[in-house]
Design an enzyme around this catalytic site. Structure first.
Site, PDB file in Angstrom:
ATOM      1  N   LYS A 152      36.900   2.607  59.331  1.00 47.92           N
ATOM      2  CA  LYS A 152      35.517   2.615  59.816  1.00 47.92           C
ATOM      3  C   LYS A 152      35.335   1.379  60.697  1.00 47.92           C
ATOM      4  CE  LYS A 152      33.069   0.079  56.126  1.00 47.92           C
ATOM      5  NZ  LYS A 152      34.213  -0.463  55.379  1.00 47.92           N
TER       6      LYS A 152
ATOM      7  N   ASP B 297      16.977 -24.504  66.339  1.00 44.36           N
ATOM      8  CA  ASP B 297      15.536 -24.273  66.198  1.00 44.36           C
ATOM      9  C   ASP B 297      14.737 -25.570  66.284  1.00 44.36           C
ATOM     10  OD1 ASP B 297      15.702 -21.490  65.767  1.00 44.36           O
ATOM     11  OD2 ASP B 297      16.259 -21.821  63.681  1.00 44.36           O
TER      12      ASP B 297
ATOM     13  N   VAL C 163      37.943  -3.212  62.872  1.00 47.86           N
ATOM     14  CA  VAL C 163      37.850  -2.093  61.939  1.00 47.86           C
ATOM     15  C   VAL C 163      38.226  -2.592  60.551  1.00 47.86           C
ATOM     16  CG1 VAL C 163      38.421  -0.377  63.694  1.00 47.86           C
ATOM     17  CG2 VAL C 163      40.245  -1.331  62.251  1.00 47.86           C
TER      18      VAL C 163
ATOM     19  N   ASP D  52      35.324  -2.980  50.035  1.00 46.98           N
ATOM     20  CA  ASP D  52      34.618  -3.787  51.031  1.00 46.98           C
ATOM     21  C   ASP D  52      33.485  -4.554  50.343  1.00 46.98           C
ATOM     22  OD1 ASP D  52      33.295  -4.870  53.168  1.00 46.98           O
ATOM     23  OD2 ASP D  52      33.144  -3.002  54.316  1.00 46.98           O
TER      24      ASP D  52
ATOM     25  N   ALA E 233      40.321  -8.958  65.624  1.00 46.83           N
ATOM     26  CA  ALA E 233      41.218  -8.364  66.623  1.00 46.83           C
ATOM     27  C   ALA E 233      41.040  -6.853  66.693  1.00 46.83           C
ATOM     28  CB  ALA E 233      42.667  -8.715  66.300  1.00 46.83           C
ATOM     29  N   THR E 234      41.006  -6.193  65.527  1.00 48.55           N
ATOM     30  CA  THR E 234      40.912  -4.725  65.514  1.00 48.55           C
ATOM     31  C   THR E 234      39.473  -4.223  65.433  1.00 48.55           C
ATOM     32  OG1 THR E 234      41.082  -4.634  63.090  1.00 48.55           O
ATOM     33  CG2 THR E 234      43.140  -4.604  64.352  1.00 48.55           C
TER      34      THR E 234
ATOM     35  N   ASP F 178      11.383 -15.072  62.927  1.00 44.18           N
ATOM     36  CA  ASP F 178      12.714 -14.507  63.097  1.00 44.18           C
ATOM     37  C   ASP F 178      12.730 -13.091  62.528  1.00 44.18           C
ATOM     38  OD1 ASP F 178      13.921 -16.680  64.302  1.00 44.18           O
ATOM     39  OD2 ASP F 178      14.321 -17.648  62.385  1.00 44.18           O
TER      40      ASP F 178
END
EC number: 7.2.2.6
Length: 689
Positions: free
Chosen positions: A402, A529, A390, A353, A387-388, A316
């Site tokens: 961003k 897998d 961002v 974030d 939905a957005t 992977d």
């Protein structure tokens, strides 16, 4: 991150030596030697020479009897040294299993009547749970058996099984639903469905396999056994013919006497491949022990052997070749804006974030500016939403965003802004390089692009180069698009890649390579897998994966580190190299022993054979006894090599063959000449020959 490891056991731990010595004596039972025909014949030879010695004490000269007694003693030592090598390796495996057994305890369990946290329950012992039972586990409780999470999510401490101190999340659905009996829930509650019957749990199977003594022989071992039996048969024929020739020659010439039983048995033992026959069981069991040191359990001894023959490796991309989370590597301003403006907007939009990508942006800003300064009380974080598409932050009248190119473009246009003419080119540049472009805006102004990149694991390219040198083809499997896949494949140095891969694509690829005669290995952790894992010759499942993935695999990585597949291949090849090296050494040994034994056995009938006594051995008796003693002593001297294994070297098979032939073949010829001569000198001095 701290990691608990199972204790390393040296080749000669005092406790293991004591246990191995006792086991060596118990293995003298002829019934226990059936699995090793060569050593069985050596032991029978020891019995015959012992009887001959006892008879000779009362009916022959003391010198002849003591010679027979010395030979008999060293034949028994040969068998005991062989038993010791096997017992020592078995003991190491059982010591590993003991550490696992400490995790296996009987605990109370809440057996539910339905898959609901509010359902009624009966408290039973974990030993009474059966496959399909529904169980509730609360905080700080031990999971009573192997199962699948059917409701809820919890933080689980798996240190008892894996040695890993960091807890992991186990939740219903997805690829992280499997739980192992003996681990502990440290936060929240979960409902699991038991997936195994008593005595058949993952831990039970690990203990059984780690003990090693029950490990079945692999095809390569069986092939080597056939070779050893063939050689043994040939040397038996040589011994019989030697007696016939000596008897006929003695009778017809009137010189000397036929080779004695003691000499014939010594001839057989020294010429038969006793060294490799004695060390073969230790080599295989030691391989499993080395895997266990890596926190890897082989559920099949054949899997380790197959790993040594692998020539196609499927890996992977995410978490194996790359670190798993994309990281910010560059800021690309657009529309004439400065790097400082772009970094400031990136800082505000990412300060709260908590995603790995968001944290990497803050880290990159700190690397470039040397500081990160934001007033959190003035910021309202905007979390990412499907939905957005961002995320960002409100700072008074200013909004920083961003996100994906199309999402940010839409937001800017809705605010009345315009799109810089160079934005699309910068976005395409990042995408063509295999990265992810994150566009950053401040209100209606687009400031630039953040380059998010898959980061290769350290040294991964070099490891692939090593594998290529020994003829292993590496193939990266990813769900990414072809452009991204091609970029990462080129950076990593893999030989090929499969992009936008689905479960049936993996299975199809494995079958195609197998139909062409390749041995294929792969890693996996998800239910999707499982089909490919079941098809692969070497299937490594992650311990944090689903139950179907673990059941389809023949090797389990307790640390859930997919890159260990490369280590497993190396250990498999190390086992094959060790076996080949010791086989070469064992057979090469016979050349020197031939020059010691044959002249000594027949010199009384054929004085001309004295010219073959190139080592200048004192007497026929000392020559034979020296060869028998060396034949016995070489076994314990090679035990550390059998347990540690020959060092893996990344080179083509032809060069490897030449290397082994030079080191172990030439060494196998030279060592006996030196060893037998030294022993002969010692015997000559002790016995005043």
């Amino acid at each position: 991150m701290s990691r608990k490891r199972y204790p390393r056991l040296g080749a000669f731990e005092p406790k293991l030596i004591r246990e191995a010595l006792i086991s060596s004596l118990l293995k003298l039972d002829l019934r226990k030697q059936k699995g090793n025909p060569v050593m069985l014949l050596v032991e029978i030879g020891g019995i015959l020479t012992t009887l001959s010695f006892l008879i000779g004490v009362f009916s022959a000269t003391a010198k002849s009897s003591f010679f027979t007694g010395f030979v008999s003693l060293w034949l028994w030592m040969t068998v005991l040294f062989s038993n010791f090598a096997e017992s020592l390796s078995e003991g190491r495996g059982k010591a590993r299993a003991a550490s696992l057994r400490q995790s296996k305890t009987s605990v109370p369990a809440r057996k539910l009547t339905a898959e609901s946290f509010d359902a009624s329950f009966n408290e039973v012992s974990s030993a009474d749970l059966r496959q399909g039972d529904i169980v509730l586990i609360k905080t700080n409780e031990i999971i009573p058996g192997d199962g699948e999470v059917v409701k809820g999510a919890a933080l689980v401490n798996e240190a008892a099984i894996t040695g890993e101190s960091a807890p992991v999340i186990r939740e219903s659905g997805g690829d992280r639903s499997a739980v192992t009996g003996g681990t502990t829930v440290i936060a929240n509650e979960i409902i699991i469905r038991i997936t195994t019957e008593p005595g058949q749990s993952f831990l039970d199977r690990m203990i059984s396999m780690v003990e090693g003594a029950e490990r079945r022989k692999t095809p390569n071992e069986i092939a080597l056994d056939i070779l050893l039996l063939s050689l043994t048969g040939v040397f038996l024929a040589v011994v019989v013919s030697t007696y016939s020739v000596s008897a006929y020659s003695a009778a017809s010439s009137g010189m000397g006497s036929p080779a004695s039983l003691t000499v014939l048995i010594a001839l057989f033992v020294c010429l038969a491949p006793t060294t490799i026959a004695a060390l073969l069981p230790a080599i295989g069991i030691a391989g499993m022990d080395r895997l266990f040191q890596l926190n890897v359990i082989a559920l099949s001894g054949r899997a380790i052997e197959a790993a040594g023959d692998v020539n196609v490796l499927l890996l992977d991309k995410t978490g194996t070749i790359t670190l798993g989370n994309r990281q910010a590597t560059e800021f690309l301003p657009v529309g004439g804006h400065s790097h400082e403006d772009l970094m400031e907007a990136s800082l505000f939009s990412s300060f709260s974030d908590e995603t790995p990508e968001g944290k990497s942006i803050i880290t990159l800003i700190q690397e470039k500016t040397g500081k990160v300064s934001v007033s959190p009380e003035n910021i309202t974080f905007i979390p990412f939403s499907a939905a957005t598409r961002v995320s960002g932050a409100h700072c008074g009248e200013i909004t920083y965003l961003k996100g994906a190119y199309d999402a940010i473009t839409k937001a800017v246009l809705e605010c009345g802004g315009t799109i810089p003419s160079d934005l699309k080119a910068k976005v395409d540049r990042v995408a063509s390089a295999g990265g992810t472009p994150l566009v950053v805006a401040r209100n209606e102004v687009t400031l630039g692009v953040i380059f998010l990149k898959d980061i290769l694991k350290t040294g991964i390219r070099e490891r692939f180069a090593d594998l290529r040198q020994i003829g292993i083809k590496t193939i990266m499997i990813t769900g990414d698009n072809h452009l991204t896949a091609a970029t990462i494949a080129a950076e990593a140095g893999v030989d090929d890649y499969l992009a936008e891969a689905r479960p049936d694509d993996k299975l199809r690829m494995i079958k195609e390579y197998q139909n062409e005669g390749y041995m294929v290995a792969m890693t996996g952790d998800g239910t999707n897998d499982a089909p490919a894992l079941a098809q692969a010759d070497v299937a490594v499942a992650m311990n944090n994966g689903t139950q179907p993935a673990r059941e389809a695999a023949n090797i389990i990585d307790l640390d859930s580190d997919p890159t260990k597949l490369l280590d497993i291949v190396e250990i498999g090849k190390q086992i094959l190299m060790t076996r080949g090296a010791l086989t070469t050494f064992s057979i090469a040994n016979d050349i020197a022993k031939y020059f010691a034994i044959i002249p000594a056995a027949l010199i009384g009938i054929y004085p001309q054979l004295k010219v073959l006594n190139i080592m200048g051995l004192a007497t026929p008796e000392s020559a034979i006894l020296s060869a028998v003693i060396f034949n016995a002593l070489v076994i314990p001297l090679l035990i550390p090599l059998a347990l540690a294994g020959v060092k893996f070297k990344t080179m083509p098979a032809s060069k490897l063959f030449t290397y082994n032939l030079t080191i172990f073949g030439l060494g196998g010829v030279i060592a006996p000449f030196i060893g037998i001569k030294i022993i002969d000198l010692v015997l000559a001095g002790l016995l005043h020959i």
